[in-house]
Scaffold this active site. Structure first.
Site, PDB file in Angstrom:
ATOM      1  CG  ASP A  96      -1.794   0.748   1.586  1.00  0.00           C
ATOM      2  OD1 ASP A  96      -2.513   1.466   0.493  1.00  0.00           O
ATOM      3  OD2 ASP A  96      -2.360   1.521   2.765  1.00  0.00           O
ATOM      4  CG  HIS A  97      -0.142   5.198  -0.197  1.00  0.00           C
ATOM      5  ND1 HIS A  97      -0.653   6.007  -0.677  1.00  0.00           N
ATOM      6  CD2 HIS A  97      -1.725   4.864   0.859  1.00  0.00           C
ATOM      7  CE1 HIS A  97      -2.122   6.170  -0.311  1.00  0.00           C
ATOM      8  NE2 HIS A  97      -2.807   5.189   0.677  1.00  0.00           N
ATOM      9  CG  ASP A 118       1.177   7.508  -3.310  1.00  0.00           C
ATOM     10  OD1 ASP A 118       0.955   8.034  -4.449  1.00  0.00           O
ATOM     11  OD2 ASP A 118       0.269   7.965  -2.910  1.00  0.00           O
ATOM     12  CD  GLU A 148      -3.213   8.385  -5.187  1.00  0.00           C
ATOM     13  OE1 GLU A 148      -2.910   6.949  -4.087  1.00  0.00           O
ATOM     14  OE2 GLU A 148      -4.202   9.098  -4.508  1.00  0.00           O
ATOM     15  CG  HIS A 192      -5.622   8.304   3.220  1.00  0.00           C
ATOM     16  ND1 HIS A 192      -4.936   8.795   2.667  1.00  0.00           N
ATOM     17  CD2 HIS A 192      -5.398   7.070   2.954  1.00  0.00           C
ATOM     18  CE1 HIS A 192      -4.861   7.835   1.716  1.00  0.00           C
ATOM     19  NE2 HIS A 192      -4.659   6.915   1.815  1.00  0.00           N
ATOM     20  N   GLY A 193      -7.927   8.364   6.917  1.00  0.00           N
ATOM     21  CA  GLY A 193      -7.771   8.495   8.544  1.00  0.00           C
ATOM     22  C   GLY A 193      -9.694   8.818   8.847  1.00  0.00           C
ATOM     23  CG  HIS A 226      -6.171   4.733  -1.543  1.00  0.00           C
ATOM     24  ND1 HIS A 226      -4.863   4.970  -0.825  1.00  0.00           N
ATOM     25  CD2 HIS A 226      -6.233   4.052  -2.806  1.00  0.00           C
ATOM     26  CE1 HIS A 226      -4.006   3.824  -1.783  1.00  0.00           C
ATOM     27  NE2 HIS A 226      -4.724   3.613  -2.659  1.00  0.00           N
ATOM     28  CB  SER A 229     -12.658   3.763   7.223  1.00  0.00           C
ATOM     29  OG  SER A 229     -11.412   3.097   6.725  1.00  0.00           O
TER      30      SER A 229
HETATM   31  P1  13P Z   1      -8.628   4.552   5.358  1.00  0.00           P
HETATM   32  O1  13P Z   1      -7.867   5.998   6.392  1.00  0.00           O
HETATM   33  O2  13P Z   1     -10.045   6.112   5.166  1.00  0.00           O
HETATM   34  O3  13P Z   1      -9.527   3.842   6.066  1.00  0.00           O
HETATM   35  O4  13P Z   1      -8.125   4.799   4.413  1.00  0.00           O
HETATM   36  C1  13P Z   1      -7.596   3.587   4.070  1.00  0.00           C
HETATM   37  C2  13P Z   1      -6.454   3.476   2.950  1.00  0.00           C
HETATM   38  O5  13P Z   1      -6.505   4.237   2.099  1.00  0.00           O
HETATM   39  C3  13P Z   1      -5.108   2.311   3.059  1.00  0.00           C
HETATM   40  O6  13P Z   1      -4.392   2.683   2.083  1.00  0.00           O
HETATM   41  O1  G3H Z   2      -3.336   4.779   3.436  1.00  0.00           O
HETATM   42  C1  G3H Z   2      -2.907   4.955   4.232  1.00  0.00           C
HETATM   43  C2  G3H Z   2      -3.452   3.362   5.408  1.00  0.00           C
HETATM   44  O2  G3H Z   2      -4.160   3.670   6.673  1.00  0.00           O
HETATM   45  C3  G3H Z   2      -1.701   2.628   6.293  1.00  0.00           C
HETATM   46  O3  G3H Z   2      -1.413   3.854   6.928  1.00  0.00           O
HETATM   47  O4  G3H Z   2       0.829   4.191   7.065  1.00  0.00           O
HETATM   48  O5  G3H Z   2      -0.637   4.434   9.204  1.00  0.00           O
HETATM   49  O6  G3H Z   2       0.266   1.795   7.940  1.00  0.00           O
HETATM   50  P1  G3H Z   2      -0.114   3.563   8.203  1.00  0.00           P
HETATM   51 ZN    ZN Z   3      -4.565   4.634   0.811  1.00  0.00          ZN
END
Ligand code: 13P
Ligand code: G3H
Ligand code: ZN
Length: 324
Positions: A96-97, A118, A148, A192-193, A226, A229
């Site tokens: 991821d990223h 990313d 992305e 995010h978050g 992305h 949540s």
């Molecule tokens: P959330 O913070 O909305 O769960 O997004 C997670 C995400 O995009 C991980 O790459």
């Molecule tokens: O997109 C980000 C994900 O929620 C991962 O978060 O970098 O804190 O592990 P993190």
């Molecule tokens: Zn993400």
């Protein structure tokens, strides 16, 4: 240096077939982040029991926290656990990223079946060049690549800055053809978050008009969302009730994600919701059982609730249940 291993040796699948079925079937594959045993057990149990394909994803933070080699073997264990449960759902291990060619290469070499590069913070040309480089390497090993375009907005940004970070539909065709990516993450209003929108105000709808434009230009091409949540308010309330302080946490309404999942959005990333469940249940358990000091008790309670939430997502939000 850890030894090289190809993902097929770990029983993992890349995203190609998952995505083509999801686009045709009008559902989205869940992409759940994991950092520890209990999260991974909950993900695999939920997806095996609801017969959903799944992408288990690992961020740079997860690699730093849990050790990349450990995570890879955990993924292999996850495949074996699913098979022992009698499930043959496809499981993809995804970076991821990914922040550089080197990180992506390390993952390709170490058993990941999919990586994200990313380059969204770079100039368009730099993003194209970096993404293309990762694709050229990863495809030699049949590892699929997510790129992305557009930057996810933050609520502190002013309106102008938010506008300018949405994905520009006029760029997507060129980006996809120049880079050779297998899927494209876009920015249509998620972030995010746990604080995605201003509390107390109506949640602005996602920019489905931009998504429509993108779909017109690259019909049937796999799109990734992305920051998806929903920030389930029951868990925010529990956290606040048991000593936490998360006032104003707001996420993307489930109906909007359901609508996105029916389009060419075929991967939906969810991390924060899992974090909220775990925090809420650990806080609740410890507050109600102040003499307990066995982590299996409070982490077990968190794992059980996380499993139920993820099943709910597969069944009623993403539509991936029954598609394994
Ligand atoms: P959330 O913070 O909305 O769960 O997004 C997670 C995400 O995009 C991980 O790459
Ligand atoms: O997109 C980000 C994900 O929620 C991962 O978060 O970098 O804190 O592990 P993190
Ligand atoms: Zn993400």
């Amino acid at each position: 240096m850890s030894e090289q291993v190809h993902y097929s040796e770990l029983g993992l699948a890349n995203t190609r077939e998952m995505f083509s079925k999801a686009v045709d079937g009008g559902y989205a594959i869940p992409a759940y982040n994991f950092n520890n045993l209990e999260q991974l057990q909950a993900i695999i149990t939920a997806c095996a029991e609801s017969n959903s394909p799944v992408i288990i994803q690992v961020s740079k933070g997860a690699r730093d926290y849990a050790n990349a080699t450990m995570l890879r073997y955990m993924a292999m264990g996850a495949v074996k656990m699913a098979r022992e449960m009698g499930s043959d759902i496809p499981i993809c291990l995804h970076l991821d990223h990914g922040d550089s060619f080197e990180t992506c290469k390390a993952c390709v070499d170490n058993g990941f079946s999919s990586v994200m590069i990313d380059g969204s913070h770079l100039s368009y040309d730099e993003n194209v060049a970096l993404t293309k480089k990762v694709v050229e390497y990863a495809h030699q090993f049949d590892v699929t690549v997510e790129g992305e375009l557009g930057v996810l907005a933050g609520i502190e940004d002013d309106v102008q800055a938010e506008e300018s970070t949405y994905t520009k539909p006029e760029e997507v065709e060129d980006f996809v053809s120049k880079t050779g990516v297998d899927s494209l993450a876009i920015s249509i209003g998620t972030s995010h978050g746990a604080y995605k929108f201003k509390a107390g105000e109506a949640v602005p709808p996602l920019r489905f008009d931009i998504l429509d434009e993108i779909e017109k230009r690259i019909p049937g091409f796999p799109i990734v969302l992305h920051g998806a949540s929903s920030v389930v308010q029951d868990y925010v309330t529990l956290i606040n009730q048991y000593g936490g302080k998360m006032e104003g946490a707001v996420g993307v309404p489930e109906e909007q994600l359901r609508r996105a999942a029916k389009s060419s959005v075929c991967k939906i990333n969810i991390d924060s919701d899992g974090r909220l469940v775990v925090t809420a249940k650990v806080r609740e358990y410890l507050a109600n059982n102040p003499g307990e000091f066995d982590p299996r008790k409070y982490l077990g309670a968190a794992r059980k609730e996380l499993m139920a939430l993820l099943k709910h997502k597969n069944e009623t939000v993403l539509g991936s249940a029954g598609k394994g």
